[in-house]
Design a protein around this motif. Structure first.
Motif, mmCIF file in Angstrom:
data_model
loop_
_atom_site.group_PDB
_atom_site.id
_atom_site.type_symbol
_atom_site.label_atom_id
_atom_site.label_comp_id
_atom_site.label_asym_id
_atom_site.label_seq_id
_atom_site.Cartn_x
_atom_site.Cartn_y
_atom_site.Cartn_z
ATOM 1 N N PHE A 205 0.799 -1.225 0.000
ATOM 2 C CA PHE A 205 0.000 0.000 0.000
ATOM 3 C C PHE A 205 0.827 1.268 0.000
ATOM 4 O O PHE A 205 0.260 2.358 0.052
ATOM 5 N N ALA A 206 2.134 1.128 -0.056
ATOM 6 C CA ALA A 206 2.972 2.325 0.041
ATOM 7 C C ALA A 206 2.527 3.381 -0.967
ATOM 8 O O ALA A 206 2.478 4.568 -0.657
ATOM 9 N N GLU B 90 -12.848 -10.789 -9.596
ATOM 10 C CA GLU B 90 -14.252 -10.767 -9.174
ATOM 11 C C GLU B 90 -14.450 -11.549 -7.884
ATOM 12 O O GLU B 90 -15.195 -11.157 -7.003
ATOM 13 N N LEU B 91 -13.758 -12.669 -7.829
ATOM 14 C CA LEU B 91 -13.839 -13.512 -6.638
ATOM 15 C C LEU B 91 -13.553 -12.713 -5.371
ATOM 16 O O LEU B 91 -14.294 -12.782 -4.384
ATOM 17 N N VAL B 92 -12.490 -11.957 -5.418
ATOM 18 C CA VAL B 92 -12.131 -11.162 -4.244
ATOM 19 C C VAL B 92 -13.260 -10.199 -3.900
ATOM 20 O O VAL B 92 -13.689 -10.105 -2.745
ATOM 21 N N ARG B 93 -13.759 -9.519 -4.914
ATOM 22 C CA ARG B 93 -14.863 -8.585 -4.661
ATOM 23 C C ARG B 93 -16.049 -9.320 -4.052
ATOM 24 O O ARG B 93 -16.609 -8.919 -3.050
ATOM 25 N N ILE B 94 -16.430 -10.413 -4.691
ATOM 26 C CA ILE B 94 -17.627 -11.132 -4.270
ATOM 27 C C ILE B 94 -17.536 -11.585 -2.812
ATOM 28 O O ILE B 94 -18.506 -11.522 -2.069
ATOM 29 N N VAL B 95 -16.357 -12.028 -2.422
ATOM 30 C CA VAL B 95 -16.232 -12.555 -1.069
ATOM 31 C C VAL B 95 -16.043 -11.438 -0.046
ATOM 32 O O VAL B 95 -16.577 -11.504 1.056
ATOM 33 N N PRO B 148 -2.374 -5.525 -9.149
ATOM 34 C CA PRO B 148 -2.570 -4.183 -8.616
ATOM 35 C C PRO B 148 -4.047 -3.852 -8.471
ATOM 36 O O PRO B 148 -4.437 -3.194 -7.507
ATOM 37 N N SER B 149 -4.863 -4.344 -9.373
ATOM 38 C CA SER B 149 -6.276 -3.988 -9.269
ATOM 39 C C SER B 149 -6.879 -4.592 -8.004
ATOM 40 O O SER B 149 -7.740 -3.986 -7.366
ATOM 41 N N VAL B 150 -6.419 -5.788 -7.632
ATOM 42 C CA VAL B 150 -6.902 -6.395 -6.397
ATOM 43 C C VAL B 150 -6.394 -5.622 -5.186
ATOM 44 O O VAL B 150 -7.145 -5.332 -4.258
ATOM 45 N N ALA B 151 -5.127 -5.285 -5.231
ATOM 46 C CA ALA B 151 -4.563 -4.538 -4.106
ATOM 47 C C ALA B 151 -5.270 -3.191 -3.973
ATOM 48 O O ALA B 151 -5.623 -2.771 -2.863
ATOM 49 N N ASP B 152 -5.521 -2.532 -5.096
ATOM 50 C CA ASP B 152 -6.224 -1.250 -5.069
ATOM 51 C C ASP B 152 -7.602 -1.423 -4.455
ATOM 52 O O ASP B 152 -7.997 -0.685 -3.557
ATOM 53 N N PHE B 153 -8.312 -2.393 -4.973
ATOM 54 C CA PHE B 153 -9.657 -2.647 -4.462
ATOM 55 C C PHE B 153 -9.623 -2.888 -2.965
ATOM 56 O O PHE B 153 -10.401 -2.300 -2.213
ATOM 57 N N TYR B 154 -8.704 -3.737 -2.550
ATOM 58 C CA TYR B 154 -8.632 -4.088 -1.132
ATOM 59 C C TYR B 154 -8.276 -2.862 -0.292
ATOM 60 O O TYR B 154 -8.835 -2.653 0.782
ATOM 61 N N VAL B 159 -9.024 -1.596 3.624
ATOM 62 C CA VAL B 159 -7.985 -0.998 4.458
ATOM 63 C C VAL B 159 -8.293 0.448 4.801
ATOM 64 O O VAL B 159 -8.322 0.815 5.978
ATOM 65 N N SER B 160 -8.553 1.273 3.778
ATOM 66 C CA SER B 160 -8.722 2.692 4.088
ATOM 67 C C SER B 160 -9.955 2.906 4.966
ATOM 68 O O SER B 160 -9.922 3.691 5.911
ATOM 69 N N ARG B 161 -11.021 2.162 4.666
ATOM 70 C CA ARG B 161 -12.208 2.293 5.522
ATOM 71 C C ARG B 161 -11.931 1.816 6.947
ATOM 72 O O ARG B 161 -12.335 2.457 7.918
ATOM 73 N N GLY B 162 -11.282 0.687 7.033
ATOM 74 C CA GLY B 162 -10.987 0.156 8.358
ATOM 75 C C GLY B 162 -10.143 1.129 9.160
ATOM 76 O O GLY B 162 -10.435 1.406 10.330
#
Lengths: 231, 231
Positions: A205-206, B90-95, B148-154, B159-162
């Motif tokens: 996330f850097a 998509e899997l990551v998003r869905i879960v 990167p798209s998964v990391a961005d999404f996550y 992360v940012s919300r948490g």
DNA sequence: AAAATATGACTGACTAGTCAGTCATAGTCA
DNA sequence: TGACTATGACTGACTAGTCAGTCATATTTT
């Protein structure tokens, strides 16, 4: 796959900041006997493999790419390593061992426990967080489940020792009255957690939100020891 | 490779404890219209894919295995997903999405800040640590750099919300005098770090040294809030 | 019967690992 | 010392196999 989705690994120009060999004069330095040259090549392979594995993970890394990056033919790799798997396993050992050796060579046990831990954290910041070695830690987390032997090794050589060392420091801190919370000795993980998070954060996330790991660790130690009395 | 070194993925008998669909009556339940059946199949594919990706990682996972586990032909997967990569994304998003939804639905903001955070931690323990979702978090850490798209999404969704939510709680705690250390608000990561470590620990080292995550989190909160006054 | 779905055999691109052959270096002898 | 031989590190074309993605065909639904 329609096209390669993988981003290129760090281009060769950006060399590892953690080299196994001496500066590795890249071309034509027959400075050396056969044995020496062989050792240099092995080191070059290890460096190249580390870069590639970090950039792509185990399964997606091609031995051809490692060979190219190391400036060596593919066959040469097999003179040094049995196969891709054992290359990965040895790689981890080769890179990790000296770091552990250095980190566990504690500075003279002078000063307060907080000073000791700060020295430790300083080393960790310098040697691991934000370096190739930090990426290697992330790689171990990533591949651990598929390489039980790597996970075992890492647990045995790094984690259990680290936890034990931290526990000893915490108990000393409690005995000396520097640390209030007696339960902390049961979970040295708490002491180490922010450092590990920093490693992962830098890797993932850097670019979204840079993290001042040093400052964060300071705040964390303040939490454990109480505010730093300005000496 | 001379022989498959990979351990078998969790055998089909041990089904995911986190299912996307309703209990998924495994065979012959034409209970439903086309749309419903299609949705069930899609969910079965997602479940199967999650198992396989967690067990092997992205690159080493075979679509044939996902298909077999989902009880579906390989071609069917391509009726639901463009390709392996976008299936993973998509899997990551869905879960992830429903988990975030559930965790961010805070219980009524009654009681002390510590109570709030403990409720949060309790949910996290139950819903993430030591579950398939915990493994998924490890998987994201593992594959993040290559997706990167998964990391961005996550980062964006979790992360940012948490971090923001934790910061808000910390600031409330400081305002109410429950939390002494004012700097903590600058690094909510410190509050969350032990929970993340617990997730990773369970995934990698549980069999070497089981970790009582609940107790560890309690000790950590004691550190931040001071010893729990026995109500 | 027509449309919508599902299937799985097939293709072609890709890659771990092999091995017969090369050649720089080390060793030996006159 | 110089010539001649032995060694084994190194090479890279090749083999055997893998697997993502396709599509002609079969099955099910309307």
């Amino acid at each position: 796959m329609t096209k390669k989705p993988t981003m290129p690994a760090t281009p060769p120009a950006v060399r590892a900041n953690v080299s196994v060999a001496a500066p590795a004069s890249s071309e034509e330095a027959p400075t050396s006997s056969r044995a020496t040259r062989a050792a240099e090549r092995r080191a070059a392979i290890v460096d190249a493999a580390m870069e590639e594995f970090i950039a792509r993970g185990f399964a997606a890394t091609r031995l051809d790419d490692i060979a190219k990056r190391a400036g060596v033919a593919k066959g040469t790799i097999y003179l040094h390593f049995k196969d891709k798997e054992s290359m990965f396993e040895e790689l981890v050992r080769i890179v990790i061992v000296p770091v552990v050796a250095r980190l566990t060579t504690l500075p003279p046990p002078a000063g307060s426990v907080r000073d000791l831990i700060e020295a430790f954290a300083g080393n960790f910041l310098r040697e691991v967080i934000g370096t190739r070695r930090g990426d290697l830690v992330r790689l171990i987390v990533a591949e651990g489940p598929r390489f039980p032997s790597v996970a075992d090794f890492y647990y045995r050589e790094v984690v259990s020792r680290g936890i034990a060392a931290m526990r000893a420091l915490i108990e000393l801190g409690i005995a000396r009255g520097e640390i209030r919370d007696k339960d902390l000795a049961r979970y040295p993980q708490i002491l180490v957690a922010p450092a590990m998070i920093a490693v992962i954060w830098q890797s993932l996330f850097a670019r979204h939100a840079p993290l001042d790991a040093q400052d964060m660790l300071r705040v964390h130690l303040d939490l454990i020891f109480g505010e730093r009395r300005t000496t």
